[in-house]
Design a protein around this motif. Sequence first.
Motif, short mmCIF file in Angstrom:
data_model
loop_
_atom_site.label_atom_id
_atom_site.label_comp_id
_atom_site.label_asym_id
_atom_site.label_seq_id
_atom_site.Cartn_x
_atom_site.Cartn_y
_atom_site.Cartn_z
N VAL A 9 -3.36 -20.86 -0.42
CA VAL A 9 -3.48 -20.15 0.85
C VAL A 9 -4.86 -20.29 1.48
O VAL A 9 -5.01 -20.01 2.67
N ARG A 10 -5.85 -20.73 0.71
CA ARG A 10 -7.19 -20.92 1.26
C ARG A 10 -7.69 -22.32 0.92
O ARG A 10 -7.28 -22.91 -0.07
N SER A 11 -8.61 -22.80 1.72
CA SER A 11 -9.18 -24.13 1.54
C SER A 11 -10.14 -24.15 0.35
O SER A 11 -10.73 -23.12 -0.01
N ILE A 12 -10.32 -25.34 -0.22
CA ILE A 12 -11.27 -25.49 -1.32
C ILE A 12 -12.66 -25.88 -0.83
O ILE A 12 -13.58 -26.06 -1.63
N ILE A 13 -12.83 -25.98 0.48
CA ILE A 13 -14.15 -26.27 1.04
C ILE A 13 -15.09 -25.11 0.70
O ILE A 13 -14.70 -23.94 0.74
N ASP A 14 -16.32 -25.41 0.35
CA ASP A 14 -17.35 -24.44 -0.03
C ASP A 14 -17.05 -23.70 -1.33
O ASP A 14 -17.59 -22.63 -1.57
N GLN A 15 -16.17 -24.25 -2.16
CA GLN A 15 -15.91 -23.69 -3.49
C GLN A 15 -16.65 -24.53 -4.52
O GLN A 15 -16.93 -25.71 -4.29
N PRO A 16 -16.98 -23.94 -5.67
CA PRO A 16 -17.64 -24.73 -6.73
C PRO A 16 -16.75 -25.88 -7.19
O PRO A 16 -15.52 -25.82 -7.11
N ASN A 17 -17.38 -26.93 -7.69
CA ASN A 17 -16.67 -28.14 -8.08
C ASN A 17 -15.62 -27.87 -9.15
O ASN A 17 -14.53 -28.45 -9.11
N ASN A 18 -15.90 -26.99 -10.12
CA ASN A 18 -14.92 -26.72 -11.17
C ASN A 18 -13.66 -26.07 -10.60
O ASN A 18 -12.56 -26.32 -11.07
N GLN A 19 -13.79 -25.27 -9.54
CA GLN A 19 -12.61 -24.66 -8.91
C GLN A 19 -11.84 -25.71 -8.12
O GLN A 19 -10.60 -25.69 -8.10
N LYS A 51 -7.53 -17.64 -8.59
CA LYS A 51 -6.52 -16.74 -8.02
C LYS A 51 -6.85 -16.31 -6.59
O LYS A 51 -5.95 -15.96 -5.84
N HIS A 52 -8.11 -16.36 -6.19
CA HIS A 52 -8.49 -15.99 -4.83
C HIS A 52 -8.07 -17.04 -3.80
O HIS A 52 -8.11 -16.78 -2.60
N LEU A 53 -7.64 -18.22 -4.26
CA LEU A 53 -7.22 -19.29 -3.35
C LEU A 53 -5.70 -19.46 -3.33
O LEU A 53 -5.19 -20.23 -2.53
N LEU A 54 -4.98 -18.75 -4.20
CA LEU A 54 -3.56 -19.01 -4.41
C LEU A 54 -2.70 -17.77 -4.18
O LEU A 54 -3.18 -16.65 -4.25
N LYS A 55 -1.41 -18.05 -3.96
CA LYS A 55 -0.38 -17.01 -3.99
C LYS A 55 0.63 -17.48 -5.04
O LYS A 55 1.07 -18.63 -5.01
N VAL A 56 1.00 -16.59 -5.97
CA VAL A 56 1.88 -16.96 -7.07
C VAL A 56 3.13 -16.09 -7.03
O VAL A 56 3.04 -14.88 -6.90
#
Length: 61
Positions: A9-19, A51-56
């Motif tokens: 649900v959210r972009s991975i831009i500006d997230q740490p590389n491991n995420q 989990k802050h980037l996803l919906k499960v």
Amino acid sequence: MAKLKITQVRSIIDQPNNQKLTVKALGLGRPNWEKIHTDTPQIRGMIEKVKHLLKVEEIKE
């Protein structure tokens, strides 16, 4: 065995590389992409990490 429908649900831009790598390992990469995985401890651990980037959602079979 239960299945999990995982939606980014959210972009991975500006997230740490491991995420970013964790999201890619789940088969996602862009918002609104979906993937179905079996419910295993390994997948649950990966979901917990980002989990802050996803919906499960659980899918019953």
